[in-house]
Structures are given as C-alpha cells and as structure tokens.
Write a protein that holds these residues in place. Sequence first.
Motif, PDB file in Angstrom:
ATOM      1  N   ARG A 255       0.870  -1.288   0.032  1.00  0.00           N
ATOM      2  CA  ARG A 255       0.146  -0.018   0.143  1.00  0.00           C
ATOM      3  C   ARG A 255       1.006   1.133   0.194  1.00  0.00           C
ATOM      4  O   ARG A 255       2.041   1.221   0.834  1.00  0.00           O
ATOM      5  N   THR A 256       0.411   2.389  -0.717  1.00  0.00           N
ATOM      6  CA  THR A 256       1.056   3.701  -0.978  1.00  0.00           C
ATOM      7  C   THR A 256       0.246   4.687  -0.353  1.00  0.00           C
ATOM      8  O   THR A 256      -1.059   4.663  -0.853  1.00  0.00           O
ATOM      9  N   PHE A 257       0.301   4.931   0.993  1.00  0.00           N
ATOM     10  CA  PHE A 257      -0.818   5.817   1.688  1.00  0.00           C
ATOM     11  C   PHE A 257      -0.368   7.307   1.727  1.00  0.00           C
ATOM     12  O   PHE A 257       0.695   7.481   2.332  1.00  0.00           O
ATOM     13  N   ARG A 258      -1.086   8.480   1.274  1.00  0.00           N
ATOM     14  CA  ARG A 258      -0.692   9.644   1.336  1.00  0.00           C
ATOM     15  C   ARG A 258      -1.752  10.497   2.199  1.00  0.00           C
ATOM     16  O   ARG A 258      -2.976  10.238   1.881  1.00  0.00           O
ATOM     17  N   ARG A 259      -1.134  11.327   3.083  1.00  0.00           N
ATOM     18  CA  ARG A 259      -2.169  12.079   3.884  1.00  0.00           C
ATOM     19  C   ARG A 259      -1.753  13.696   3.639  1.00  0.00           C
ATOM     20  O   ARG A 259      -0.671  13.967   3.777  1.00  0.00           O
ATOM     21  N   ASP A 260      -2.812  14.439   3.348  1.00  0.00           N
ATOM     22  CA  ASP A 260      -2.541  15.681   2.824  1.00  0.00           C
ATOM     23  C   ASP A 260      -3.180  16.657   3.996  1.00  0.00           C
ATOM     24  O   ASP A 260      -4.581  16.397   4.050  1.00  0.00           O
ATOM     25  N   ASP A 261      -2.667  17.514   4.378  1.00  0.00           N
ATOM     26  CA  ASP A 261      -3.307  18.631   5.319  1.00  0.00           C
ATOM     27  C   ASP A 261      -3.392  20.007   4.837  1.00  0.00           C
ATOM     28  O   ASP A 261      -2.500  20.233   4.082  1.00  0.00           O
ATOM     29  N   VAL A 262      -4.084  20.676   5.226  1.00  0.00           N
ATOM     30  CA  VAL A 262      -4.332  22.256   5.096  1.00  0.00           C
ATOM     31  C   VAL A 262      -4.454  22.958   6.549  1.00  0.00           C
ATOM     32  O   VAL A 262      -5.429  22.595   7.137  1.00  0.00           O
ATOM     33  N   VAL A 263      -3.360  23.674   6.869  1.00  0.00           N
ATOM     34  CA  VAL A 263      -3.423  24.541   8.368  1.00  0.00           C
ATOM     35  C   VAL A 263      -3.215  25.771   8.193  1.00  0.00           C
ATOM     36  O   VAL A 263      -2.284  26.211   7.199  1.00  0.00           O
ATOM     37  N   CYS A 264      -3.761  26.450   8.633  1.00  0.00           N
ATOM     38  CA  CYS A 264      -3.684  28.003   8.543  1.00  0.00           C
ATOM     39  C   CYS A 264      -3.957  28.527   9.978  1.00  0.00           C
ATOM     40  O   CYS A 264      -4.620  28.114  10.691  1.00  0.00           O
ATOM     41  N   THR A 265      -3.367  29.852  10.118  1.00  0.00           N
ATOM     42  CA  THR A 265      -3.392  30.844  11.216  1.00  0.00           C
ATOM     43  C   THR A 265      -3.667  32.186  10.820  1.00  0.00           C
ATOM     44  O   THR A 265      -3.534  32.466   9.599  1.00  0.00           O
TER      45      THR A 265
ATOM     46  N   GLY B  78       2.464  13.533   4.174  1.00  0.00           N
ATOM     47  CA  GLY B  78       3.238  12.555   4.517  1.00  0.00           C
ATOM     48  C   GLY B  78       2.991  11.333   3.508  1.00  0.00           C
ATOM     49  O   GLY B  78       1.855  11.001   3.176  1.00  0.00           O
ATOM     50  N   THR B  79       3.820  10.576   3.160  1.00  0.00           N
ATOM     51  CA  THR B  79       3.497   9.378   2.346  1.00  0.00           C
ATOM     52  C   THR B  79       4.274   8.155   2.949  1.00  0.00           C
ATOM     53  O   THR B  79       5.400   8.177   3.187  1.00  0.00           O
ATOM     54  N   ALA B  80       3.482   7.138   2.999  1.00  0.00           N
ATOM     55  CA  ALA B  80       4.134   5.903   3.550  1.00  0.00           C
ATOM     56  C   ALA B  80       4.049   4.802   2.630  1.00  0.00           C
ATOM     57  O   ALA B  80       2.810   4.580   2.023  1.00  0.00           O
ATOM     58  N   VAL B  81       4.817   3.881   2.446  1.00  0.00           N
ATOM     59  CA  VAL B  81       4.679   2.668   1.690  1.00  0.00           C
ATOM     60  C   VAL B  81       4.964   1.531   2.778  1.00  0.00           C
ATOM     61  O   VAL B  81       5.981   1.344   3.397  1.00  0.00           O
ATOM     62  N   PHE B  82       4.184   0.576   2.640  1.00  0.00           N
ATOM     63  CA  PHE B  82       4.042  -0.573   3.625  1.00  0.00           C
ATOM     64  C   PHE B  82       3.716  -1.749   2.842  1.00  0.00           C
ATOM     65  O   PHE B  82       2.685  -1.725   2.088  1.00  0.00           O
TER      66      PHE B  82
ATOM     67  N   ASN C 299       1.141  -4.561  13.531  1.00  0.00           N
ATOM     68  CA  ASN C 299       0.193  -3.279  13.215  1.00  0.00           C
ATOM     69  C   ASN C 299       0.871  -2.440  12.383  1.00  0.00           C
ATOM     70  O   ASN C 299       1.243  -1.298  12.954  1.00  0.00           O
ATOM     71  N   VAL C 300       0.796  -2.760  10.978  1.00  0.00           N
ATOM     72  CA  VAL C 300       1.568  -1.701  10.142  1.00  0.00           C
ATOM     73  C   VAL C 300       0.229  -1.066   9.559  1.00  0.00           C
ATOM     74  O   VAL C 300      -0.614  -1.535   8.838  1.00  0.00           O
ATOM     75  N   PHE C 301       0.546   0.234   9.801  1.00  0.00           N
ATOM     76  CA  PHE C 301      -0.359   1.204   9.138  1.00  0.00           C
ATOM     77  C   PHE C 301       0.218   2.563   8.852  1.00  0.00           C
ATOM     78  O   PHE C 301       1.319   2.748   9.258  1.00  0.00           O
ATOM     79  N   TYR C 302      -0.576   3.528   8.537  1.00  0.00           N
ATOM     80  CA  TYR C 302       0.265   4.794   8.035  1.00  0.00           C
ATOM     81  C   TYR C 302       0.870   5.227   9.224  1.00  0.00           C
ATOM     82  O   TYR C 302       2.259   5.672   8.746  1.00  0.00           O
ATOM     83  N   ASN C 303       0.544   5.709  10.290  1.00  0.00           N
ATOM     84  CA  ASN C 303       1.259   6.543  11.414  1.00  0.00           C
ATOM     85  C   ASN C 303       2.066   5.476  12.295  1.00  0.00           C
ATOM     86  O   ASN C 303       2.235   5.825  13.454  1.00  0.00           O
ATOM     87  N   LEU C 304       2.577   4.517  11.772  1.00  0.00           N
ATOM     88  CA  LEU C 304       3.282   3.459  12.431  1.00  0.00           C
ATOM     89  C   LEU C 304       4.525   4.456  13.245  1.00  0.00           C
ATOM     90  O   LEU C 304       5.248   5.114  12.653  1.00  0.00           O
ATOM     91  N   THR C 305       4.950   4.175  14.416  1.00  0.00           N
ATOM     92  CA  THR C 305       6.019   4.592  15.033  1.00  0.00           C
ATOM     93  C   THR C 305       6.736   3.355  15.825  1.00  0.00           C
ATOM     94  O   THR C 305       6.309   2.004  15.770  1.00  0.00           O
ATOM     95  N   ALA C 306       8.038   3.669  16.365  1.00  0.00           N
ATOM     96  CA  ALA C 306       8.799   2.428  16.762  1.00  0.00           C
ATOM     97  C   ALA C 306       8.125   1.751  18.038  1.00  0.00           C
ATOM     98  O   ALA C 306       8.350   0.557  18.284  1.00  0.00           O
TER      99      ALA C 306
END
Length: 770
Positions: free
Chosen positions: A399-409, A432-436, A531-538
């Motif tokens: 899977r190639t998973f991309r998350r796009d945000d728009v943040v403004c102040t 961010g883009t993750a390939v897993f 538990n392999v998903f987009y926001n995986l951490t150590a």
Amino acid sequence: MKSFYLTGVAALALIAAPAHAQDNSVGGVVSDQSGVSAGTEPNDTDDATTGDIIVTAQKRSERLQDVPVAISVISGDQLAAKGAMNLEGAQYLVPTLNFRKSGTAINQSLFLRGVGTSTFSIAGEPSISTVVDGVVYSRAGEAFSDLIDIDRIEVLRGPQGTLFGKNTSAGVINIVTKRPGNDFGGFLEGGYYTNGNEYRVRGAVDVPLGENVKSRFTGFYGNYDGNIRNIAHDNDRVNGYEHYGVRGMIVADPTPDLTFTLIADYRKSKDDCCAEVIGTTPTNATASVLPDIRGDKSRTVNQDLVTRSNETSWGVSLQADATLGTQTVTYIGSYREYDNEEIRDGDWLPQAYVGFNQLHDFGPQTSNTFTQELRLTSPSNQFFSYVVGAFYSRAETERTFRRDDVVCTLTPTPTVLTPCSTTGATVTRPTGTAVFGSVFKNLAFFGQGTFNLTDRFRAIAGFRYTSDQLDVFHNRVTTLAGPGINPSFGPFTGKTTNSNWSGKAGLQYDVAPQSVAYATYSRGYKGPAFNVFYNLTATGTNVVEPETADAYEVGLKNTFFGGKLVLNLAAYYAKYHNFQANNPDLVAGVLVTRFTNAGEISTRGGELDLVFRPVPDLSFSGGLAYTDAHIDRFKVPTNGVVTGVVPDGTTLGYAPKWKGSLGADYRIRTGGVVDLTLGAQGSYQSKQLSQLDASAAVRDATTIKSYGLVDLSAGIVDNADRFRVSLQVKNLFDQSFASAITSGGPGGSYRYLIPRDADRYYGITGRVNF
C-alpha cells in the motif's frame, strides 16, 4: 413504544424467503436436486423435502442434518428475495452474523457469535474466513463483493480451523456458486429501486461445449446514486456505487472418474461510500457548517472530498476431482488479485478553516494470493471415514498511503469560523507518504475422521498442523508534520514465524431416526500479525501474538414430518486467548485504532434454526440467537498506561444479546397462465456496541439502539417459471438506524454511518428464464 412494536412485528412477520438450498451430491459435486436447468429457478412443484439440504461444510457433500456443526444455509433465491447484494444484506438472514460497516469497503468486517476482527493494519487478518467455490479469500475487503448467481451460502459458526485453516477462529462463510446445466439455457433479470435510483441487471447462460463439457457464463451491472446528500457538491447523492463484472465456469468430465472445473471472474467497483454524517453537535464553531445533526436520522453531509473506494479484482481457479478406487482425490489451485484505492475525507468539513484543519487521505493498495490444496476423501459409508490433505497459500499486499493537510493561522485569532482562503491567513500544507506491505505464507497439513462405532453412535477426531511466516515493511516520509501526520519513520522491516497444532474432537448420537445429538470441542487459531498502518512509530513495531480459542458446542438436529420440518438447536461456549483487536488511540490529534493483543474474551449463547415446508408452495424459515460475548481480562500495555484498558465484563462490539428472523414465502396456484407470490421478511436485533472503548461515556454514545425491519413482496410468475415480476417494499415501517457510530468527529462529535436499509424504499424486479 415504536421499538417494542417493531420487535413484535419482526418476530411475527412472515419472511419472504424460499426454502433453503435443496441439493444432492452427484459425482463428487453439488448439483440442483430439482431436475431443472441451473439456468432457471427451482420449480416450486418439486417434492424434495427440507431435510434433504446438502452442504459441504466438512469438505464432502453431506446432509445438513448429519453434520455436527452449527450451520445456517442461505439459498441464492433467499438472497434474491431479500434483495441482498453482498454479505451486508445476508446479516439479516442469519441471527449470529453481524456486519461492521466502515468508511471504505477495505475496512469492513464480519462478526459471528460476537467475535470478529476490525483492523486498519495491512498485516492483520480476519477471524472469519470467506471461501468461494473452495478458494480462500485472504483479504477481508474482497469478501464483500457482489453475490451474483449464488447457489447457497453456508455460515459455519464457531472455530473451524481443522478443515478450513487459520483465520477461522470465529467461523467460515462458505459460498457456492451455481454450476452449469446440461442443456442450453439461462436467465436475464433487471431491477429498479427508489430512494437513490438504483438499477441492477444480471444474467447467466449455460452453454454445452461438447458431450462431456458444459459451461456457465454470468454477468452483472449495478448503479446506485446513494442515500446521503452532500451540500458541498451541489447536494448530490453519495454512498452509492457502480459495479460490474463477469464470471465463467467450465466443467469437463473426460472420464466417469475424472472431473475438471475451471472458474475465472473479473469485477470492477466504484463506490462513493461511505460518507459519515455528523450525528451529534460539535462543541466548537464547526457546528455552523455541519448540517442535519439528528443522530441516526441525519442524511446530509458537507464534505469537499467525496469518500470513496475504487476496486478491481480478478481470479482463476482449477479444481480436479478424481475417483481412485473408493477414494476421491481433490486438487484446487487458485490465483487472485485484489486492488483497492481508498479516498477519504478525514475532517468532515467543506474546506479548511482557521484552527480547523483539512485532512484528506489517499491510499491505493495492491494484493495477490496464490493457493494450493490437495486432499483425499474416503467414502462415508464405512467404519472409519476421513478427509486428509495439505494446504499452502501466499498472500502479498502493498500500500502507498498519502495524507494531505491544510493548516492555517490568522492574527488576531478570529472568534468566528473563518476559511483559510481569507486574506492574510498563513497557510501550510503538511503531507506525508508511507509505503508499507506484508507477505503471509501459510503451510498446513490436516485430517478429520469419523469412527462409525455403531449405526447410531459416532466419534469425531481431527487435527491441523499450521506453519506461518509473516514479513512486513514500512517507510514513511513526512514533509512538515501536521494533524494526523507523525514525523518520518523507517525504513522498518519485521518478520515473525509460528507453528500451531489445532483440532477437533466430538461425539455424535442418533437419539431417534430423525434426531441427531452431538457434542464437540474445537481448538481455533489465528496467525500472528503486525500493526502496520500509515502512522506507525517505533513503539508499535511489536509482534501481535497469535490468537487461539477453545470452543465447546452441543447441538440437537431434528427432522420432523417426513423431512418437512427442520429444527436445529445449539449451545456453545468459547474462550479466546490473545484476542486480536483494535484499541482506540489519538495520534497527533486524530483518532486511530491500534491493532493489539487485547487479552482474553469469551462468548456463550444459544441458537435456533428453523425451516418448515408444510406443502410444496409454502415455506417458512427463521432463527433466533442469544449471545453473551464480553471482555474477560483486557491486557495492560507494556508501557503500563491503563487509560486504554477496557473494563472486564464489557460487551464486545457487534454482539447484540438477541437477534432473530422469521419468514415465509407462498405461491398461489391459480390454474391460469400465471401464479401469484406473496412474501414478507422480518428481522430484529437488540442494542449493540459499535466502538469497543475504555470510556463508559464513549461506549454509551456509540451504542446502536435496537431495531426491527420488515419487508414485503408480491409478484406474478409464469406457471412454468419462464418469467417472474416482483414488487418489494423494503423497511416497511421506515425504521431509522445506524450501522456504525464512531467517536473522533469535529469538536468531540460522533460520526454515524447510515446504511441503505435505514429508510423505506420500493423496488421492482423482472426475470426471464430460457
């Protein structure tokens, strides 16, 4: 009062459901008993009895009443009468089967007896295996494809690991499609349904290709606008679909002792499903742009990105059945590909606002599965009858998973909802883009035998040795971390192996000529996971240990009145260890669920299945289930943080205490050119938990209330079954309900998924047999 009234109606309504599949074993395969071509509907004048239902639940053709397993059988005609397109519709016909709807098809799940697996992990597998014409579907999403030209569905309840392997710790959905007839023939069917303009067309044709070669080709197309309105897209409908596909089957009998069956299929799906309505009022300013906040009565969203899934799947399988002396050797080889593109609006707003960020997900996925099975089956009419075999599978997913945000102040900070497009706003676009991916390899050897100790007393014993290997990888590259986007991580690779012995033991006794009692013990197994998903951490790279189950079941299968009435009872208890489940968590302010070993759970209950055909033109069917499935001991995480620990005794998700269905189908013989058909269908279920959560307040807010559904149908049919026209009323009493309720909406709100069947609508279908 309305719920009580609907409960009574659902319990008393006569379900529009033809009698269960009535088949006989012929030459090692299952064929229609009615004697008509497989291209036509069974003739209602057939004098076959209800007690002759044939299933393949133990890898051989047997009478349902002789199999020491709790099984519900749904015929293809039952599905058609219900208007069920997939397993989501089948849940209303099987009291112990429940369906978890999700934002996209790839994340949907099945539950049996309150047990199932919901996970976003690409390296986790379901607890309920779906098998189609002997081929195992490795990915849960592929199991929810269109049910077209189905002969029957066998729902095997409880662990079935001995004969069906891993990922059957809760049960098996065994789907058998219609086989070719001996003569040229077929059918063409079309339908239209209101509340979103749904059109369906399907057909099949049997084509003899030679003296000993026959074939069947099936095609379908469906288009539905949807049941939800989206203000951000000119009030267009969403939650609809466009589906089309074909399937071909060729059966060749070069000799009386050898049969080859070649099956190929292709399917394409484009679903703008499923937009989640905001059902409760946010505590912040977003409430001003979130319309129609009315809980499960909400039917409007305001989202700039249409949540949707695009799927393509195809596969080919070859089965060979050879008779060697008194034994039958069966080989089944298959290759399947399943590609899914997930597109999801994760902020549920029409645009980005100051302080309220936009979050959009794009996640294309590819997968393929290769399986090989070889087994030897003895005759059943000997002292020791058996099935032994070997199985191998390799399932790869990337899977190639991309998350796009728009943040403004904006300075000064506005006190009202302000779009990011406002002059002077500072806008950043984190992404961010993750390939897993994952590769599951499974090798197993199995066997199950029955000792026919006397004419009435039998002993059952079985085993399965399983060897699993799971390899995973993950790499995420982040440009400017933002909401729901952790910093870059990886590359990470992981590997785990495991072996397991599981099995079954039981006793079976014919209490009377038409009453069979049984008691069994089964050991269930589900392989290890990551538990392999987009926001995986150590902290989330640990192995999710295998899940095992110890299950006990007693049952009594009764056939009365010369086979006209089938009344089956079952009671069970099952204990699950290292239960694999999702645990809600917040990642960078976004609600996610972590796949983990939740601990120990148990389920116990009782079930009743009823089929009654007092006369050839009248059939009744129904069922009732009581289920008590709950957490026994939730496992505390290794870091000692207990905020996510679900209290002991908490009821599991999608496990209503009570669920039932009842029904009938009646054909009125007029003696003229056409006959009349009448039917009704009802189902009821008590309240059920949608989100398993540590917080009592969240559990209460995500509890789906009890509801009952009643459908009616009427039609005309040619007295030779050459054509049929039916009118349907779905959800007669317009009972609104949600199929899922989830926390994590804007401003602490709750998101509701509203299924098509939550509104009353009408349909007409016509069918021509030739």
